[in-house]
Structures are given as structure tokens and as C-alpha cells.
Motif scaffolding. Structure first.
Motif, PDB file in Angstrom:
ATOM      1  N   GLY A   1      -3.969   4.175  -0.709  1.00  0.00           N
ATOM      2  CA  GLY A   1      -3.239   2.721  -0.531  1.00  0.00           C
ATOM      3  C   GLY A   1      -3.138   2.151   0.771  1.00  0.00           C
ATOM      4  N   ASN A   2      -3.972   2.839   1.654  1.00  0.00           N
ATOM      5  CA  ASN A   2      -3.934   2.498   3.129  1.00  0.00           C
ATOM      6  C   ASN A   2      -4.775   1.054   3.149  1.00  0.00           C
ATOM      7  OD1 ASN A   2      -2.913   4.162   4.633  1.00  0.00           O
ATOM      8  ND2 ASN A   2      -4.561   5.343   5.291  1.00  0.00           N
ATOM      9  N   PHE A   3      -4.040  -0.196   3.721  1.00  0.00           N
ATOM     10  CA  PHE A   3      -4.617  -1.481   4.067  1.00  0.00           C
ATOM     11  C   PHE A   3      -4.839  -2.133   2.657  1.00  0.00           C
ATOM     12  CE2 PHE A   3      -6.228   1.242   7.410  1.00  0.00           C
ATOM     13  CZ  PHE A   3      -5.730   0.512   8.502  1.00  0.00           C
ATOM     14  N   TYR A   4      -4.210  -1.663   1.716  1.00  0.00           N
ATOM     15  CA  TYR A   4      -4.250  -2.440   0.492  1.00  0.00           C
ATOM     16  C   TYR A   4      -3.628  -3.810   0.564  1.00  0.00           C
ATOM     17  CZ  TYR A   4      -6.394   1.383  -2.359  1.00  0.00           C
ATOM     18  OH  TYR A   4      -7.064   2.249  -3.077  1.00  0.00           O
ATOM     19  N   GLU A   5      -2.430  -3.781   1.385  1.00  0.00           N
ATOM     20  CA  GLU A   5      -1.932  -5.069   1.495  1.00  0.00           C
ATOM     21  C   GLU A   5      -2.658  -6.114   2.214  1.00  0.00           C
ATOM     22  OE1 GLU A   5      -1.209  -2.196   4.625  1.00  0.00           O
ATOM     23  OE2 GLU A   5      -0.392  -2.138   2.745  1.00  0.00           O
ATOM     24  N   LEU A   6      -3.539  -5.707   3.202  1.00  0.00           N
ATOM     25  CA  LEU A   6      -4.528  -6.800   3.396  1.00  0.00           C
ATOM     26  C   LEU A   6      -5.390  -7.202   2.516  1.00  0.00           C
ATOM     27  CD1 LEU A   6      -5.681  -4.888   6.886  1.00  0.00           C
ATOM     28  CD2 LEU A   6      -3.727  -6.948   6.472  1.00  0.00           C
ATOM     29  N   TYR A   7      -5.632  -6.446   1.403  1.00  0.00           N
ATOM     30  CA  TYR A   7      -6.561  -6.983   0.600  1.00  0.00           C
ATOM     31  C   TYR A   7      -5.875  -7.928  -0.369  1.00  0.00           C
ATOM     32  CZ  TYR A   7     -10.052  -3.299   0.728  1.00  0.00           C
ATOM     33  OH  TYR A   7     -11.397  -2.394   1.401  1.00  0.00           O
ATOM     34  N   ALA A   8      -4.578  -7.625  -0.736  1.00  0.00           N
ATOM     35  CA  ALA A   8      -3.610  -8.613  -1.289  1.00  0.00           C
ATOM     36  C   ALA A   8      -3.545  -9.970  -0.662  1.00  0.00           C
ATOM     37  CB  ALA A   8      -2.125  -7.757  -1.579  1.00  0.00           C
ATOM     38  N   ILE A   9      -3.253  -9.757   0.529  1.00  0.00           N
ATOM     39  CA  ILE A   9      -3.024 -10.896   1.421  1.00  0.00           C
ATOM     40  C   ILE A   9      -4.341 -11.849   1.527  1.00  0.00           C
ATOM     41  CG2 ILE A   9      -2.357 -11.997   3.669  1.00  0.00           C
ATOM     42  CD1 ILE A   9      -0.653  -9.351   4.000  1.00  0.00           C
ATOM     43  N   ALA A  10      -5.308 -11.175   1.787  1.00  0.00           N
ATOM     44  CA  ALA A  10      -6.756 -11.739   1.692  1.00  0.00           C
ATOM     45  C   ALA A  10      -6.809 -12.518   0.470  1.00  0.00           C
ATOM     46  CB  ALA A  10      -7.915 -10.843   2.067  1.00  0.00           C
ATOM     47  N   ALA A  11      -6.784 -11.845  -0.698  1.00  0.00           N
ATOM     48  CA  ALA A  11      -6.835 -12.357  -2.107  1.00  0.00           C
ATOM     49  C   ALA A  11      -6.265 -13.732  -2.309  1.00  0.00           C
ATOM     50  CB  ALA A  11      -6.637 -11.420  -3.072  1.00  0.00           C
TER      51      ALA A  11
ATOM     52  N   ILE B   1       8.055   8.857   3.148  1.00  0.00           N
ATOM     53  CA  ILE B   1       8.690   9.763   2.253  1.00  0.00           C
ATOM     54  C   ILE B   1       7.599  10.389   1.539  1.00  0.00           C
ATOM     55  CG2 ILE B   1       9.860   9.446   0.113  1.00  0.00           C
ATOM     56  CD1 ILE B   1      11.517   7.475   1.511  1.00  0.00           C
ATOM     57  N   ALA B   2       6.592   9.753   0.879  1.00  0.00           N
ATOM     58  CA  ALA B   2       5.526  10.557   0.228  1.00  0.00           C
ATOM     59  C   ALA B   2       4.841  11.607   0.862  1.00  0.00           C
ATOM     60  CB  ALA B   2       4.403   9.255   0.016  1.00  0.00           C
ATOM     61  N   ARG B   3       4.581  11.357   2.420  1.00  0.00           N
ATOM     62  CA  ARG B   3       4.036  12.483   3.125  1.00  0.00           C
ATOM     63  C   ARG B   3       4.948  13.612   3.188  1.00  0.00           C
ATOM     64  NH1 ARG B   3       1.090   9.801   8.353  1.00  0.00           N
ATOM     65  NH2 ARG B   3       0.223  11.866   8.344  1.00  0.00           N
ATOM     66  N   GLY B   4       6.255  13.424   3.509  1.00  0.00           N
ATOM     67  CA  GLY B   4       7.298  14.362   3.289  1.00  0.00           C
ATOM     68  C   GLY B   4       7.612  15.250   2.008  1.00  0.00           C
ATOM     69  N   TYR B   5       7.441  14.411   1.185  1.00  0.00           N
ATOM     70  CA  TYR B   5       7.548  14.857  -0.282  1.00  0.00           C
ATOM     71  C   TYR B   5       6.654  15.984  -0.607  1.00  0.00           C
ATOM     72  CZ  TYR B   5       7.675  15.165  -5.449  1.00  0.00           C
ATOM     73  OH  TYR B   5       7.745  15.779  -6.675  1.00  0.00           O
ATOM     74  N   THR B   6       5.327  15.399  -0.301  1.00  0.00           N
ATOM     75  CA  THR B   6       4.225  16.406  -0.640  1.00  0.00           C
ATOM     76  C   THR B   6       4.043  17.336   0.275  1.00  0.00           C
ATOM     77  OG1 THR B   6       2.669  14.642   0.304  1.00  0.00           O
ATOM     78  CG2 THR B   6       3.298  14.775  -2.128  1.00  0.00           C
ATOM     79  N   ALA B   7       4.710  17.323   1.758  1.00  0.00           N
ATOM     80  CA  ALA B   7       4.441  18.049   2.855  1.00  0.00           C
ATOM     81  C   ALA B   7       2.920  17.831   3.373  1.00  0.00           C
ATOM     82  CB  ALA B   7       4.688  19.764   2.371  1.00  0.00           C
ATOM     83  N   GLU B   8       2.534  16.962   3.241  1.00  0.00           N
ATOM     84  CA  GLU B   8       1.070  16.374   3.536  1.00  0.00           C
ATOM     85  C   GLU B   8      -0.077  17.057   2.501  1.00  0.00           C
ATOM     86  OE1 GLU B   8       0.473  14.125   5.644  1.00  0.00           O
ATOM     87  OE2 GLU B   8       2.015  14.021   7.458  1.00  0.00           O
ATOM     88  N   SER B   9       0.427  17.536   1.551  1.00  0.00           N
ATOM     89  CA  SER B   9      -0.608  18.128   0.682  1.00  0.00           C
ATOM     90  C   SER B   9      -0.931  16.861  -0.449  1.00  0.00           C
ATOM     91  CB  SER B   9      -0.169  19.306  -0.071  1.00  0.00           C
ATOM     92  OG  SER B   9       1.241  18.958  -0.730  1.00  0.00           O
TER      93      SER B   9
ATOM     94  N   SER C   1      -1.313  10.375   2.845  1.00  0.00           N
ATOM     95  CA  SER C   1      -1.592   9.913   4.104  1.00  0.00           C
ATOM     96  C   SER C   1      -2.668   8.716   3.952  1.00  0.00           C
ATOM     97  CB  SER C   1      -2.116  10.923   5.121  1.00  0.00           C
ATOM     98  OG  SER C   1      -3.229  11.651   4.538  1.00  0.00           O
ATOM     99  N   SER C   2      -3.426   8.918   3.037  1.00  0.00           N
ATOM    100  CA  SER C   2      -4.616   7.657   3.043  1.00  0.00           C
ATOM    101  C   SER C   2      -4.489   6.849   1.954  1.00  0.00           C
ATOM    102  CB  SER C   2      -5.880   8.287   3.237  1.00  0.00           C
ATOM    103  OG  SER C   2      -6.064   9.248   2.033  1.00  0.00           O
TER     104      SER C   2
ATOM    105  N   GLY D   1       0.790  -1.200  -0.095  1.00  0.00           N
ATOM    106  CA  GLY D   1       0.070   0.153   0.025  1.00  0.00           C
ATOM    107  C   GLY D   1       1.008   1.328  -0.067  1.00  0.00           C
ATOM    108  N   SER D   2       2.090   1.316   0.711  1.00  0.00           N
ATOM    109  CA  SER D   2       2.807   2.347   0.917  1.00  0.00           C
ATOM    110  C   SER D   2       3.430   2.589  -0.441  1.00  0.00           C
ATOM    111  CB  SER D   2       4.004   2.359   2.019  1.00  0.00           C
ATOM    112  OG  SER D   2       3.100   2.234   3.427  1.00  0.00           O
TER     113      SER D   2
END
Length: 327
Positions: free
Chosen positions: A238-248, A127-135, A235-236, A63-64
Motif C-alpha cells: 500500500g505504499n504511496f497508494y494515497e498518491l494514486y487516489a489523490i491523482a485520480a 501498528i501493522a509492522r509491529g503486529y507482524t514483527a516485520e514479517s 512495510s511496503s 495506503g497504511s
């Protein structure tokens, strides 16, 4: 594995029939198209996760990775004016580097996959949040990229291109897993890495390649998600996408112990998950229960896998004893 795939296919049909009886909109062209699009988006990186799980590992950073590479792709195309084919190549190239980093840390430095990818989850998101300064990173207002949009969010004969892309990837990965030496080595490493090493298999190469495949498919999914959402909130997104992948993957027959898996099963697992999500929406179940549904699905999948393994081991033992008695 074929019996598992057939059983999962029957379950999908049964669940679909129940939802349709409760709400006929389930089979409406719009709903089917939207569901197929989501199946394609989530199925892409679920296949990669399945390859990692077959080695006996796991990737919690999916997800990240999608969030970070999505932010970078949007900025390359929309902010810096990089031609989209070059931006796609750079994004996939970064996916290769991420997969290599994971594989090398796991094989060369003997770190646990859980630790490596958990750190990746935190690092890439940070890194993603820092690069965009949370925008939010988004395409300029009114911008259009006809060819890229046609490839990612377009449709042919009513079928979303994301779904077609997943089918193409699934077909390639099916050949790789079931009809190549690498596929046999992958399963051997998952069943018993030490025995595979003593038999002459380059276990490091196999494991690293599995993580590269996972990261590359996540990078492709990042591009599709970025074009689908048109903006990325780091910040949001792709959140928890790894759970979808593991579940599938687990639903599709991939054993968390490694050594077992089916590409067709993973695709069917992605179909079932999106069907369940559709059920939640169409039946008016509060969306806040989505994660409860995911957790229940993963738990049931692991329980079923455990019971199946126990049953299979018992049958193998009984068969071996029967042969000994005959002798």
C-alpha cells in the motif's frame, strides 16, 4: 463537470490509441483483463478519497489503512480460522472506526486534515509492522477459499469482479453525490464551510461521513488487495497508494480547494492512471520512472484546475459587469 468528464474520456482514448500503435498487445484480452482488475482495485479507494477532497480535506493514510486492515484480514481468515463473512464485516467495521476517528479529530478538535491523516499514515503502518514483527502475513500454503476468491479475484464473462465491484460502488456514490441532500451539503461544505454552517447544514456530520466513506472504501480495497496478492508485507504493502487516489481524484475534476467533484471523473482518472502505468510497462520505460509519471500527472492536474478556476472566475466577473452595464 460534464465537459471535464468528456475531455478526460477523449484523453483516455487518445492515449490508448497511441499505446496500441506502439504495441498492439495493449488491446489483448489478457492485458485488458489485468488492467481492468487494477482499475477496480485502485478505483475503489480513489472514490473515497474524492469525497474527502470535496470537503476541502485530504486523507494521506489510505495506503497504511490498506496495509493494516489487509494484515488483519489475512490473519483472521488464514491464521485464526474466522469465517470470511465475519472477517469481512470486522474489517469494514474497523474502517468505520478509523473514519470516525479522523472525522472527530478534524471537526471536534479542529485539527488539520493533513496533520490527522499524516499521523494516521505513520500510526497504522507502525501498528501493522509491529503486529507482524516485520514479517509477511499470508494465507497458509495450499489453502483455498472458493467463495471469497470468486467474489474478489474471480471473473464473469472475462470481467474481473474487482472492476464490477468498483462500478457498483461508483453507481451508489454517484447517486449519493448528485441526487441526495447529503451530496449537495458535501459540495456546500467544500465551497464555504462557514456559510454552509450558517445556512443550517450540519457541517460536522457531513465531514465525518466523508471520512467514514473514505475509510470504508479503503477497507474494502484492503480485502481485494489481500486476496489479489495472497500475502501482505506491512512495510511496503500500500505504499504511496494515497498518491494514486489523490491523482485520480484531481484528474477526475475534484478541486483541492473543495466543493467540486465528479464520481464519473474519478473513475476516469483511475482509468487514465492505470493506462499510463500500462504505457510504462508496454513501451519498455523503466519502472523506476513510475513515481515521476505520478508526480507529473498530479502537477498537471493541479495546474489545469488552477487555470480553469481562474478562467471561470474571469468569465463570471465579465458576465456580472455586462449585466450591470445593461441595467
Amino acid at each position: 463537470m460534464q465537459k471535464k468528464d468528456i475531455g478526460l474520456g477523449i484523453l483516455i482514448i487518445v492515449v490508448g490509441a497511441i499505446v496500441y500503435m506502439r504495441n498492439p498487445l495493449f488491446l489483448s484480452p489478457i492485458n485488458l483483463g489485468n488492467t481492468a482488475n487494477l482499475i477496480g482495485l485502485f478505483g475503489l479507494f480513489a472514490i473515497g478519497q474524492g469525497f474527502v477532497i470535496m470537503t476541502g480535506g485530504i486523507d494521506l493514510s489510505v495506503g497504511s489503512v490498506i496495509a493494516l486492515l489487509g494484515v488483519l484480514f489475512v490473519d483472521m481468515v488464514g491464521k485464526f480460522g474466522v469465517p470470511w463473512p465475519i472477517a469481512v464485516a470486522i474489517t469494514v467495521g474497523l474502517g468505520v472506526l478509523i473514519g470516525l476517528a479522523h472525522g472527530i479529530l478534524i471537526t471536534r478538535f479542529k485539527l488539520q486534515p493533513f496533520v490527522v491523516t499524516l499521523c494516521g499514515l505513520l500510526i497504522y503502518r507502525g501498528i501493522a509492522r509491529g503486529y507482524t514483527a516485520e514479517s509477511t502475513a499470508g494465507f497458509p500454503f495450499g489453502s483455498s477459499y472458493p467463495q471469497l476468491e470468486w467474489l474478489t479475484i474471480g471473473r464473469s464473462f472475462g470481467v474481473p469482479h474487482s472492476f464490477l465491484a468498483m462500478l457498483i460502488v461508483a453507481a451508489i456514490m454517484w447517486v449519493v453525490l448528485h441526487h441526495t441532500v447529503f451530496g449537495r451539503h458535501l459540495c456546500a461544505v467544500g465551497k464555504n464551510e462557514e456559510a454552509a454552517r450558517f445556512s443550517g447544514i450540519n457541517t460536522r456530520f457531513v465531514t465525518i461521513t466523508a471520512y467514514v466513506i473514505c475509510a470504508v472504501l479503503a477497507s474494502i480495497a484492503a480485502i481485494y488487495f489481500a486476496m489479489f496478492t495472497k500475502s501482505v508485507q506491512p512495510s511496503s504493502h500500500g505504499n504511496f497508494y494515497e498518491l494514486y487516489a489523490i491523482a485520480a481524484a484531481v484528474l477526475g475534476g475534484c478541486s483541492l480547494r473543495g466543493g467540486e467533484g465528479s464520481v464519473i471523473g474519478i473513475v476516469l482518472g483511475a482509468v487514465l492512471l492505470q493506462e499510463l502505468q500500462n504505457l510504462v510497462n508496454l513501451l519498455g520505460i523503466p519502472s523506476s520512472l513510475n513515481f515521476a509519471v505520478m508526480g507529473t500527472v498530479i502537477l498537471l492536474g493541479v495546474l489545469a484546475d488552477q487555470q480553469f478556476a481562474t478562467y471561470r472566475n474571469r468569465k463570471n466577473t465579465e458576465r456580472a459587469l455586462g449585466l450591470l452595464q445593461k441595467q
